[in-house]
Scaffold this motif. Sequence first.
Motif, PDB file in Angstrom:
ATOM      1  N   LEU A 192       0.824  -1.211   0.000  1.00  9.18           N
ATOM      2  CA  LEU A 192       0.000   0.000   0.000  1.00  9.18           C
ATOM      3  C   LEU A 192       0.861   1.265   0.000  1.00  9.18           C
ATOM      4  O   LEU A 192       1.938   1.294   0.599  1.00  9.18           O
ATOM      5  N   PRO A 193       0.368   2.335  -0.611  1.00  7.48           N
ATOM      6  CA  PRO A 193       1.025   3.625  -0.445  1.00  7.48           C
ATOM      7  C   PRO A 193       1.027   4.006   1.039  1.00  7.48           C
ATOM      8  O   PRO A 193       0.052   3.776   1.750  1.00  7.48           O
ATOM      9  N   ASN A 194       2.146   4.556   1.524  1.00 13.39           N
ATOM     10  CA  ASN A 194       2.312   4.917   2.942  1.00 13.39           C
ATOM     11  C   ASN A 194       2.166   3.697   3.843  1.00 13.39           C
ATOM     12  O   ASN A 194       1.627   3.777   4.948  1.00 13.39           O
ATOM     13  N   ARG A 195       2.689   2.583   3.402  1.00 13.97           N
ATOM     14  CA  ARG A 195       2.540   1.313   4.110  1.00 13.97           C
ATOM     15  C   ARG A 195       3.081   1.402   5.544  1.00 13.97           C
ATOM     16  O   ARG A 195       4.054   2.086   5.817  1.00 13.97           O
ATOM     17  N   ASP A 196       2.414   0.667   6.434  1.00 13.14           N
ATOM     18  CA  ASP A 196       2.836   0.571   7.838  1.00 13.14           C
ATOM     19  C   ASP A 196       3.063   1.958   8.438  1.00 13.14           C
ATOM     20  O   ASP A 196       4.146   2.298   8.894  1.00 13.14           O
ATOM     21  N   CYS A 197       2.003   2.731   8.467  1.00 15.62           N
ATOM     22  CA  CYS A 197       2.115   4.150   8.811  1.00 15.62           C
ATOM     23  C   CYS A 197       2.538   4.405  10.254  1.00 15.62           C
ATOM     24  O   CYS A 197       2.935   5.518  10.589  1.00 15.62           O
ATOM     25  N   PHE A 198       2.466   3.393  11.113  1.00 14.53           N
ATOM     26  CA  PHE A 198       2.869   3.588  12.504  1.00 14.53           C
ATOM     27  C   PHE A 198       4.185   2.887  12.813  1.00 14.53           C
ATOM     28  O   PHE A 198       4.509   2.601  13.943  1.00 14.53           O
ATOM     29  N   ALA A 199       4.944   2.578  11.765  1.00 12.56           N
ATOM     30  CA  ALA A 199       6.205   1.865  11.951  1.00 12.56           C
ATOM     31  C   ALA A 199       7.283   2.502  11.100  1.00 12.56           C
ATOM     32  O   ALA A 199       7.003   3.276  10.197  1.00 12.56           O
ATOM     33  N   GLU A 200       8.525   2.152  11.394  1.00 14.11           N
ATOM     34  CA  GLU A 200       9.640   2.608  10.575  1.00 14.11           C
ATOM     35  C   GLU A 200      10.314   1.455   9.836  1.00 14.11           C
ATOM     36  O   GLU A 200      10.821   1.631   8.741  1.00 14.11           O
ATOM     37  N   ALA A 201      10.345   0.291  10.456  1.00 13.17           N
ATOM     38  CA  ALA A 201      11.143  -0.811   9.919  1.00 13.17           C
ATOM     39  C   ALA A 201      10.594  -1.373   8.615  1.00 13.17           C
ATOM     40  O   ALA A 201      11.336  -1.952   7.831  1.00 13.17           O
ATOM     41  N   SER A 202       9.304  -1.242   8.362  1.00 13.73           N
ATOM     42  CA  SER A 202       8.706  -1.894   7.191  1.00 13.73           C
ATOM     43  C   SER A 202       8.002  -0.931   6.259  1.00 13.73           C
ATOM     44  O   SER A 202       7.136  -1.319   5.499  1.00 13.73           O
ATOM     45  N   ASN A 203       8.341   0.338   6.336  1.00 10.87           N
ATOM     46  CA  ASN A 203       7.734   1.290   5.415  1.00 10.87           C
ATOM     47  C   ASN A 203       7.995   0.849   3.983  1.00 10.87           C
ATOM     48  O   ASN A 203       9.062   0.342   3.664  1.00 10.87           O
ATOM     49  N   GLY A 204       7.021   1.087   3.109  1.00 11.40           N
ATOM     50  CA  GLY A 204       7.108   0.568   1.755  1.00 11.40           C
ATOM     51  C   GLY A 204       7.713   1.536   0.759  1.00 11.40           C
ATOM     52  O   GLY A 204       8.232   2.596   1.100  1.00 11.40           O
ATOM     53  N   GLU A 205       7.589   1.168  -0.515  1.00 12.27           N
ATOM     54  CA  GLU A 205       8.224   1.924  -1.589  1.00 12.27           C
ATOM     55  C   GLU A 205       7.339   3.028  -2.148  1.00 12.27           C
ATOM     56  O   GLU A 205       7.831   3.914  -2.859  1.00 12.27           O
ATOM     57  N   LEU A 206       6.045   3.003  -1.867  1.00  8.73           N
ATOM     58  CA  LEU A 206       5.107   3.930  -2.493  1.00  8.73           C
ATOM     59  C   LEU A 206       4.643   5.012  -1.528  1.00  8.73           C
ATOM     60  O   LEU A 206       4.345   4.734  -0.366  1.00  8.73           O
ATOM     61  N   ARG A 207       4.573   6.222  -2.021  1.00  6.21           N
ATOM     62  CA  ARG A 207       4.091   7.349  -1.235  1.00  6.21           C
ATOM     63  C   ARG A 207       2.902   7.975  -1.942  1.00  6.21           C
ATOM     64  O   ARG A 207       2.891   8.144  -3.164  1.00  6.21           O
ATOM     65  N   VAL A 208       1.885   8.338  -1.163  1.00  4.44           N
ATOM     66  CA  VAL A 208       0.692   8.960  -1.722  1.00  4.44           C
ATOM     67  C   VAL A 208       1.064  10.224  -2.484  1.00  4.44           C
ATOM     68  O   VAL A 208       0.587  10.462  -3.611  1.00  4.44           O
ATOM     69  N   GLU A 209       1.944  11.037  -1.912  1.00  2.00           N
ATOM     70  CA  GLU A 209       2.271  12.333  -2.511  1.00  2.00           C
ATOM     71  C   GLU A 209       3.135  12.218  -3.763  1.00  2.00           C
ATOM     72  O   GLU A 209       3.319  13.198  -4.500  1.00  2.00           O
ATOM     73  N   ASN A 210       3.658  11.031  -4.021  1.00  2.00           N
ATOM     74  CA  ASN A 210       4.505  10.833  -5.205  1.00  2.00           C
ATOM     75  C   ASN A 210       3.878   9.888  -6.218  1.00  2.00           C
ATOM     76  O   ASN A 210       4.578   9.106  -6.872  1.00  2.00           O
ATOM     77  N   GLY A 211       2.581   9.944  -6.341  1.00  2.00           N
ATOM     78  CA  GLY A 211       1.895   9.101  -7.323  1.00  2.00           C
ATOM     79  C   GLY A 211       1.751   7.662  -6.903  1.00  2.00           C
ATOM     80  O   GLY A 211       1.545   6.778  -7.756  1.00  2.00           O
ATOM     81  N   GLY A 212       1.840   7.399  -5.598  1.00  2.00           N
ATOM     82  CA  GLY A 212       1.801   6.025  -5.118  1.00  2.00           C
ATOM     83  C   GLY A 212       0.503   5.303  -5.380  1.00  2.00           C
ATOM     84  O   GLY A 212       0.499   4.095  -5.647  1.00  2.00           O
ATOM     85  N   VAL A 213      -0.619   6.012  -5.340  1.00  2.00           N
ATOM     86  CA  VAL A 213      -1.913   5.368  -5.577  1.00  2.00           C
ATOM     87  C   VAL A 213      -1.992   4.846  -6.998  1.00  2.00           C
ATOM     88  O   VAL A 213      -2.407   3.694  -7.243  1.00  2.00           O
TER      89      VAL A 213
END
Length: 465
Positions: free
Chosen positions: A188-209
């Motif tokens: 998901l865009p902004n994956r694991d929003c309450f964590a740091e260790a597993s944040n993903g590659e996609l960001r909502v603000e950078n066309g992640g959706v």
Amino acid sequence: MAKWVAVLLATAAFAACSGDNGDGGNTSGGDGGAGQGSGAGSPVGSGAGSPVGSGAGSPVGSGAGDSVGSGAGSPVGSGAGSPTSTSTTAAGGNCTGTIDIAAPNGNPFEGGTLFVDPEYVAKVQSSIDKTTDAALVEKMKKVQQIPTAFWLDRIAAVDRLEGHLDAALALQNQICEPVVPVIVVYDLPNRDCFAEASNGELRVENGGVKRYREEFIDRISAILAARTNQRIVAIIEPDSLPNLATNLGKKDCTTETEKAYREEVAYALQKLNMPHVYQYIDAAHSGWLGWEDNQKKGAKIFADVIKAAGNPAGVRGFATNVANYTQLRYSSESYDQQNNPCFGEYDYVNALGTALAAEGLGDKHFIIDTSRNGRGNIRADWGYWCNNIGAGMGERPRANPGGATRLDAFYWVKPPGDSDGTADKSAERYDLFCGYDDADQRAPEAGYWFHEYFVECVKNANPPL
């Protein structure tokens, strides 16, 4: 009787696996994180680590020897009949006529063979090659026969999906019965929003959706749609919707993240809604949404998202304890229960089932990740999720284990041995939970193979290997 079969392929898949942080690790699975949730619904922990970690209470503990199913490697179950499957003619292999892939009683874990991921077999082999203790090696070889999920934790991982499914189909055409692969959809865009260790590659603000839909979900959908001759299980987005129940306004759990989580999970449910695909939405664990208020919040969010997706028939139910350590049942733990009415995953599945029924979802079923919940009393707080010292592999995958209502199966969603997150405080993806005393400080980045931790999980397995 459903079975698991070790697919010991001479493959280079282990070397080809991509790491969760995108820089060449060897993970086939994403993580599952979590926030722990305290009384009034406020979260305590945060999930993390790609294919390994899981928030506030990771999937490892099963009380001091609480064993609910059959021990060291019992099969997965049996049954007959299923409303959402199809039949197929075997192509090649030893079979003639058709192979009926229908799921008995609608449970995809019944009546077939659960597929053993060749990539995980190769990872375990890397640990076997480092081990001189003959008895320990024999236990590791048993692990090579146990099915684990194949994690799609980045866009590049989709490149390996067809090969994974091809291997499952080849086995199906050899043994002339359904072979069931389990995949985890986790980017998901902004994956694991309450964590740091597993944040993903996609960001909502950078066309992640847009990228999530077109480069990830749409590609997965096309691959699965072309395989109506296979029964496939999909675990949908660990650590996503539960964060909306407890963590909004904290860290990266913004209103933009909430919108993306709701809409993109609904999109995934829609696009993967096929008669031969059985979807289970991640539903955290007893140490996160176990409190009554959290149960209600979670159930409402799940119902809203399923409704937004058009109430797809392919949503079989929910997955709990993904990448976590929570026991199936316990009477005491080393941490404060904090007025949580759920004493383990059985209680949680029963309670969440009631909350879901109040939202019109009383027909949904559950699976519990038992990959690392073989031992309890291994952490000071059940919000601690990162590479907890003393963890052991738990109940083996199998269908209809009993213990809770509408429980389809135990399954090893989190491949034991994949790290939850690094203990290196200077690392970009360091999460403070990975620095606690209960966390193994030798850990590499989330999703990378953690040999030393795998060894301990093998030694501490309960039931024993």
